[in-house]
Design a protein around this motif. Structure first.
Motif, PDB file in Angstrom:
ATOM      1  N   GLU A 176       0.787  -1.218  -0.026  1.00  0.00           N
ATOM      2  CA  GLU A 176       0.173   0.025   0.345  1.00  0.00           C
ATOM      3  C   GLU A 176       1.112   1.401  -0.190  1.00  0.00           C
ATOM      4  O   GLU A 176       0.251   2.589  -0.476  1.00  0.00           O
ATOM      5  N   TYR A 177       1.513   1.508   1.321  1.00  0.00           N
ATOM      6  CA  TYR A 177       3.289   2.439   1.013  1.00  0.00           C
ATOM      7  C   TYR A 177       3.322   3.020  -0.350  1.00  0.00           C
ATOM      8  O   TYR A 177       3.405   4.425  -1.170  1.00  0.00           O
ATOM      9  N   MET A 178       3.984   1.581  -0.830  1.00  0.00           N
ATOM     10  CA  MET A 178       4.853   1.690  -2.385  1.00  0.00           C
ATOM     11  C   MET A 178       3.620   1.997  -3.330  1.00  0.00           C
ATOM     12  O   MET A 178       4.248   3.355  -4.459  1.00  0.00           O
ATOM     13  N   LYS A 179       2.379   2.527  -3.205  1.00  0.00           N
ATOM     14  CA  LYS A 179       1.430   2.681  -4.475  1.00  0.00           C
ATOM     15  C   LYS A 179       1.850   4.048  -4.337  1.00  0.00           C
ATOM     16  O   LYS A 179       1.698   4.923  -5.347  1.00  0.00           O
ATOM     17  N   TYR A 180       1.926   4.672  -2.894  1.00  0.00           N
ATOM     18  CA  TYR A 180       2.175   5.765  -2.954  1.00  0.00           C
ATOM     19  C   TYR A 180       2.826   6.687  -3.394  1.00  0.00           C
ATOM     20  O   TYR A 180       3.139   8.142  -3.642  1.00  0.00           O
ATOM     21  N   LYS A 183       3.719   7.898  -7.306  1.00  0.00           N
ATOM     22  CA  LYS A 183       2.969   9.045  -7.593  1.00  0.00           C
ATOM     23  C   LYS A 183       4.400  10.151  -6.994  1.00  0.00           C
ATOM     24  O   LYS A 183       3.631  10.925  -6.967  1.00  0.00           O
ATOM     25  N   VAL A 184       4.660   9.907  -5.599  1.00  0.00           N
ATOM     26  CA  VAL A 184       5.515  11.304  -5.214  1.00  0.00           C
ATOM     27  C   VAL A 184       6.864  11.118  -6.253  1.00  0.00           C
ATOM     28  O   VAL A 184       7.190  12.260  -6.435  1.00  0.00           O
ATOM     29  N   SER A 189       9.638  14.234 -10.215  1.00  0.00           N
ATOM     30  CA  SER A 189      10.669  14.052 -11.207  1.00  0.00           C
ATOM     31  C   SER A 189      10.644  14.513 -12.479  1.00  0.00           C
ATOM     32  O   SER A 189      11.449  15.398 -12.744  1.00  0.00           O
ATOM     33  N   LYS A 190       9.569  15.431 -12.238  1.00  0.00           N
ATOM     34  CA  LYS A 190       9.044  16.651 -12.788  1.00  0.00           C
ATOM     35  C   LYS A 190       9.757  17.893 -12.416  1.00  0.00           C
ATOM     36  O   LYS A 190      10.241  18.799 -13.236  1.00  0.00           O
TER      37      LYS A 190
END
Length: 345
Positions: A176-180, A183-184, A189-190
């Motif tokens: 679950e933590y890695m799903k977020y 996104k971070v 990266s951008k």
């Protein structure tokens, strides 16, 4: 000719063969720090050193709220650029990871490390090619003092199949933590690309932030915390590290002064690593940090997410758009895989 310390060598071998790590020593009732963990005085904070406690300096905190609103985005990018150039470390808040998710993954990792020895020894291994392994210290050598720390390492987490190898006690919390985290990572990266004056997808196209691995550290209560370290001074070797920590101990070296980096409620600590310093030709900093062992009655838990490329044979050097006659390249190209082989995690 070097003299081998046979007694210390024996101590290291016996420690490793228990497959119990530092937590095993604590469970066995150790009351005095074993010699293998004693660090020389020059590597430890001196008693009269403030260690950042009285300093006005603190690692920058960057609020990512409203990052997609134009004027706000410019402000965030300026803050990020300044932190990357001057510190190499910063905390981010309003990053999108719910506090409950962060709390649960820390709880899950602590739960693994606090399992009985026989319940976790099946993961104990010094085969660092394994996708998941539990160990204490990347290397155990007579010439190098050991750190007071155990680690559960989970590699290549961009591959969903690898989650099944993670111990059940923390598997779903990590998933679950890695799903977020994904996104971070994409968001940063951008932002880093734009902070360099490049297109927002530049670093993504270089595949700098494509792989994800975790080092889930556990620092048991220590009988002689002033004689050892939880983590010897080092810089990270990849592109970026996202750190979640539940208590104090971490310090960053800033302008030759050690600065405390206590946890901030809901924050994710971001530190730039060596490869990002290389590709930015030194514009962004990768800085040294360490972990002290405070005299506490509670263990410390931290989860470091190492972000890098998924192409180990890809050469990386200074980005050509950042090089000019006035700013020549100061680094040579290096293969990511060869560079990372210097570090056992």
């Amino acid at each position: 000719m070097a003299v081998v310390d046979c007694e210390l060598e024996k101590e290291l071998k016996q420690f490793d063969e228990t497959k119990a790590g530092v937590k095993g020593l604590v469970d066995a009732g150790v009351t005095k720090l074993p010699r293998m963990f004693r660090h020389p005085p020059e590597t430890l904070p001196s008693p009269n050193q403030n260690n950042g406690l009285d300093s006005n300096l603190q690692v920058p905190v960057i609020d990512l709220k409203d990052v997609d609103i134009c004027d706000r985005r410019k402000e965030i990018i300026n803050d990020l650029r300044k932190a990357a150039e001057e510190w190499g470390f910063f905390q981010i808040v309003n990053h999108g990871i719910p506090i409950a998710v962060m709390d649960e993954v820390l709880k899950g990792v602590r739960g693994f490390h606090e399992l009985p020895q026989e319940a976790k020894e099946e993961w104990y291994s010094r085969d660092f090619k394994k996708k998941v392994n539990f160990f204490s210290n990347g290397e155990l050598k007579v010439s190098t003092p050991a750190d007071w720390r155990d680690t559960l390492s989970c590699k290549v987490l961009e591959d969903e199949c690898n989650f099944e190898a993670i111990p059940e006690v923390c598997r779903e919390q990590i998933r679950e933590y890695m799903k977020y985290i994904v996104k971070v990572q994409e968001k940063l990266s951008k932002l880093f690309s734009e902070a360099l004056g490049l297109d927002s997808d530049y670093l993504e196209n270089l595949r700098c932030f494509k792989s994800r691995s975790l080092a889930c550290h556990y620092y048991p209560v220590c009988p002689d915390p002033h004689l050892t370290l939880g983590g010897t001074r080092h810089s990270d070797l990849g592109f970026l590290t996202l750190l979640l920590q539940d208590s104090s101990g971490l310090q960053v070296l800033h302008d030759n002064v050690w600065i405390d980096v206590p946890p901030v409620e809901g924050a994710l600590l971001t530190n730039l690593a060596d490869m990002l310093q290389i590709v930015t030709n030194g514009k962004f900093k990768s800085v040294e940090h360490r972990v002290l062992m405070p005299a506490t009655l509670e263990p410390r838990t931290s989860i470091a997410c190492f972000v890098g490329t998924d192409d180990l044979q890809k050469p990386y050097g200074p980005i050509k758009e950042l090089i000019s006659e006035d700013n020549p390249a100061i680094y040579k190209e290096v293969l990511f895989g060869e560079y990372m082989n210097r570090y056992k995690l």
